[in-house]
Design a protein around this motif. Sequence first.
Motif, PDB file in Angstrom:
ATOM      1  N   ALA A  99       0.891  -1.184   0.338  1.00 45.59           N
ATOM      2  CA  ALA A  99      -0.066   0.021   0.071  1.00 45.59           C
ATOM      3  C   ALA A  99       0.867   1.280   0.057  1.00 45.59           C
ATOM      4  O   ALA A  99       2.122   1.195   0.450  1.00 45.59           O
ATOM      5  CB  ALA A  99      -1.028   0.091   1.208  1.00 45.59           C
ATOM      6  N   THR A 100       0.161   2.463  -0.365  1.00 40.56           N
ATOM      7  CA  THR A 100       0.925   3.695  -0.252  1.00 40.56           C
ATOM      8  C   THR A 100       0.735   4.382   0.841  1.00 40.56           C
ATOM      9  O   THR A 100       0.836   5.545   1.024  1.00 40.56           O
ATOM     10  CB  THR A 100       0.501   4.371  -1.512  1.00 40.56           C
ATOM     11  N   GLN A 101       0.104   3.564   1.920  1.00 40.91           N
ATOM     12  CA  GLN A 101      -0.013   4.306   2.982  1.00 40.91           C
ATOM     13  C   GLN A 101       0.748   3.289   4.236  1.00 40.91           C
ATOM     14  O   GLN A 101       0.374   1.986   4.258  1.00 40.91           O
ATOM     15  CB  GLN A 101      -1.754   4.164   3.510  1.00 40.91           C
ATOM     16  N   ILE A 102       1.262   3.999   5.093  1.00 43.15           N
ATOM     17  CA  ILE A 102       1.963   3.159   6.313  1.00 43.15           C
ATOM     18  C   ILE A 102       0.656   2.630   7.133  1.00 43.15           C
ATOM     19  O   ILE A 102      -0.132   3.303   7.508  1.00 43.15           O
ATOM     20  CB  ILE A 102       2.825   3.917   7.119  1.00 43.15           C
ATOM     21  N   GLY A 103       0.768   1.461   7.742  1.00 46.18           N
ATOM     22  CA  GLY A 103       0.041   0.708   8.662  1.00 46.18           C
ATOM     23  C   GLY A 103      -0.002   1.310  10.093  1.00 46.18           C
ATOM     24  O   GLY A 103       1.041   1.856  10.329  1.00 46.18           O
ATOM     25  N   TYR A 104      -0.981   0.801  10.857  1.00 47.38           N
ATOM     26  CA  TYR A 104      -0.798   1.305  12.052  1.00 47.38           C
ATOM     27  C   TYR A 104      -0.401   0.163  12.978  1.00 47.38           C
ATOM     28  O   TYR A 104      -0.527  -1.078  12.420  1.00 47.38           O
ATOM     29  CB  TYR A 104      -2.383   1.637  12.792  1.00 47.38           C
ATOM     30  N   PRO A 105       0.581   0.074  14.015  1.00 52.14           N
ATOM     31  CA  PRO A 105       0.695   1.704  14.755  1.00 52.14           C
ATOM     32  C   PRO A 105       2.170   2.366  14.033  1.00 52.14           C
ATOM     33  O   PRO A 105       2.235   3.213  14.655  1.00 52.14           O
ATOM     34  CB  PRO A 105       1.119   1.233  16.043  1.00 52.14           C
ATOM     35  N   ALA A 106       2.526   1.702  13.151  1.00 53.10           N
ATOM     36  CA  ALA A 106       3.888   2.495  12.696  1.00 53.10           C
ATOM     37  C   ALA A 106       3.439   3.733  12.269  1.00 53.10           C
ATOM     38  O   ALA A 106       4.216   4.822  12.187  1.00 53.10           O
ATOM     39  CB  ALA A 106       4.311   1.633  11.411  1.00 53.10           C
ATOM     40  N   LYS A 107       2.243   4.049  11.696  1.00 55.96           N
ATOM     41  CA  LYS A 107       1.722   5.360  11.348  1.00 55.96           C
ATOM     42  C   LYS A 107       1.843   6.584  12.263  1.00 55.96           C
ATOM     43  O   LYS A 107       1.932   7.611  12.063  1.00 55.96           O
ATOM     44  CB  LYS A 107       0.501   5.565  10.475  1.00 55.96           C
ATOM     45  N   TYR A 108       1.715   6.368  13.696  1.00 55.08           N
ATOM     46  CA  TYR A 108       1.569   7.138  14.722  1.00 55.08           C
ATOM     47  C   TYR A 108       2.900   7.833  14.772  1.00 55.08           C
ATOM     48  O   TYR A 108       4.091   7.260  14.516  1.00 55.08           O
ATOM     49  CB  TYR A 108       1.374   6.403  16.074  1.00 55.08           C
ATOM     50  N   ASP A 109       3.033   9.286  15.183  1.00 54.74           N
ATOM     51  CA  ASP A 109       4.320   9.984  14.978  1.00 54.74           C
ATOM     52  C   ASP A 109       5.133   9.591  16.093  1.00 54.74           C
ATOM     53  O   ASP A 109       6.319   9.810  15.834  1.00 54.74           O
ATOM     54  CB  ASP A 109       3.810  11.612  15.591  1.00 54.74           C
ATOM     55  N   ALA A 110       4.654   8.846  17.264  1.00 54.17           N
ATOM     56  CA  ALA A 110       5.615   8.549  18.146  1.00 54.17           C
ATOM     57  C   ALA A 110       6.189   7.448  17.898  1.00 54.17           C
ATOM     58  O   ALA A 110       7.293   6.979  18.623  1.00 54.17           O
ATOM     59  CB  ALA A 110       4.769   8.326  19.379  1.00 54.17           C
ATOM     60  N   CYS A 111       5.880   6.563  16.776  1.00 57.24           N
ATOM     61  CA  CYS A 111       6.620   5.307  16.469  1.00 57.24           C
ATOM     62  C   CYS A 111       7.363   5.744  15.031  1.00 57.24           C
ATOM     63  O   CYS A 111       7.175   6.307  14.309  1.00 57.24           O
ATOM     64  CB  CYS A 111       5.642   4.206  15.959  1.00 57.24           C
TER      65      CYS A 111
END
Length: 499
Positions: free
Chosen positions: A252-264
Amino acid sequence: MKKALVLVTIAFLLLGSVVFADNGVVENSYLVMFKAKPGASDRAAVKALGGSVNSEYSIVNGMSVTLPNANAVNGIKNNPNVLYVEEDQIYSIAADTQPYGIGAVNADLVWGQTTGAGVKVGVLDTGIDYNHPDLDDLYVGGYDYINNDSDPWDDHYHGTHVAGTIAAEMNGSGVVGCAYDVDLYALKVLDAEGYGSTTAILNGVDWAVQNGLDVVNLSLGGGRKSKFEENAYQAAFDAGLLVIVASGNDSATQIGYPAKYDACVAVGAVDASLTIADFSNTGAEQEVVAPGVLVYSSFPMGTGVNSSATVGSTTYPGIGMEFAGTTSGITGTAYDCALGETAGDFPAGVSGNIALISRGNISFADKVTNAMNAGAVAAIIYNNLPGGFAGTLGVEGSWIPAISMSMEDGQAIAAQTPVSMTLVNEPGDFNYLDGTSMACPHAVGVAALIFAANPSLTNQDVRDILSNTATDLGAAGWDSIYGNGIVDAQAAVNAALGM
């Protein structure tokens, strides 16, 4: 010395004037045994042939000599004072195998400065086989949030594989991890099928904070944005924990969660050529990348696969095909069976022997079925592109042992066919896996090396160093495919040390 598939054998090919050949001997160097203790006339005979004496020995009547060519070798063999002449062989230490990813992130280049000692690393996953000989001396403890006990045993395999890439011991066998001296903790937050809840995962994160861990590996993903999760990961980061997460395997061209959170820290996967893996997620939050294709690491003992083909003194590593039969060793003659598409591709001699087949045109299952119909007792399918691959026969069945192999090694064997071979495909303690799950622990291992190099650094400092020292890939500067590039342990540790 053989370099095959994605395993890298460490050796100096040039050391002073000594050149190591690829066939297991020292180039132009020979051991000469004399009938009596060699003297001045024997040294002169070597010199007259254009050679030189490397060493003389007190324990035997022999010399190590350098000779320039075959004529000189024949000349010394014909010396009436000489009993015999042998090639100077290469021996190596009893060593750990270094998976290609360790060198790709330059972890091995900093082991003289730091090996991760004293850094507390948590693996939030399916647990760890803490009795594995490559992990047992590093394991400190943890908790099982699936079964709610203090025994985070790996009843899957994923967590053990991740742990090996981070920290497999430098113990003379098996593999070696990026940071092989860390304190290793297991937080079992995924079940035997590889699934876990936000509750379990955040329990693991909380445990890591409460127990003073420095960095945790989350090779997991899924779900959607959650404010609760977002706040929890931010709180963990604010408390000093560095959370490194796989970007996801959805192409995908979107990062998955929880990697997408700013803190990660989001980690994507590249292959051995440092090209983004076709399964790796990309996107605006991609921070760094690391090797994630055909990564060789620890598996719960007896659940991995040991696969290879040995021709003469050369062993070619392979990967057991899913559902293939097993063997501790089948010896037979390997025949080149082209693409294995029709009965005509299989020589009559392959019956009772081993079929060597090129990948392409039809399924692996069809190729192996055709080999079985031709009477083959084992099969190798080698790649039609550079590098290796992992394959499946699709369904369980009465399959013969079958392994996959790199194009380079398959072609090398094909050039020798028909040739005697021993093929192995048996349970083992290591295996290959693909995924951003495999990329993530490379980044965690490098982060551990940074922490250990300079314990005064904060988690933010380490995160900045990890990104700022990454080797740029793709478009110049940060991009959504490769982020800041592939993590670079050497540059990172130098930065941590102010070098």
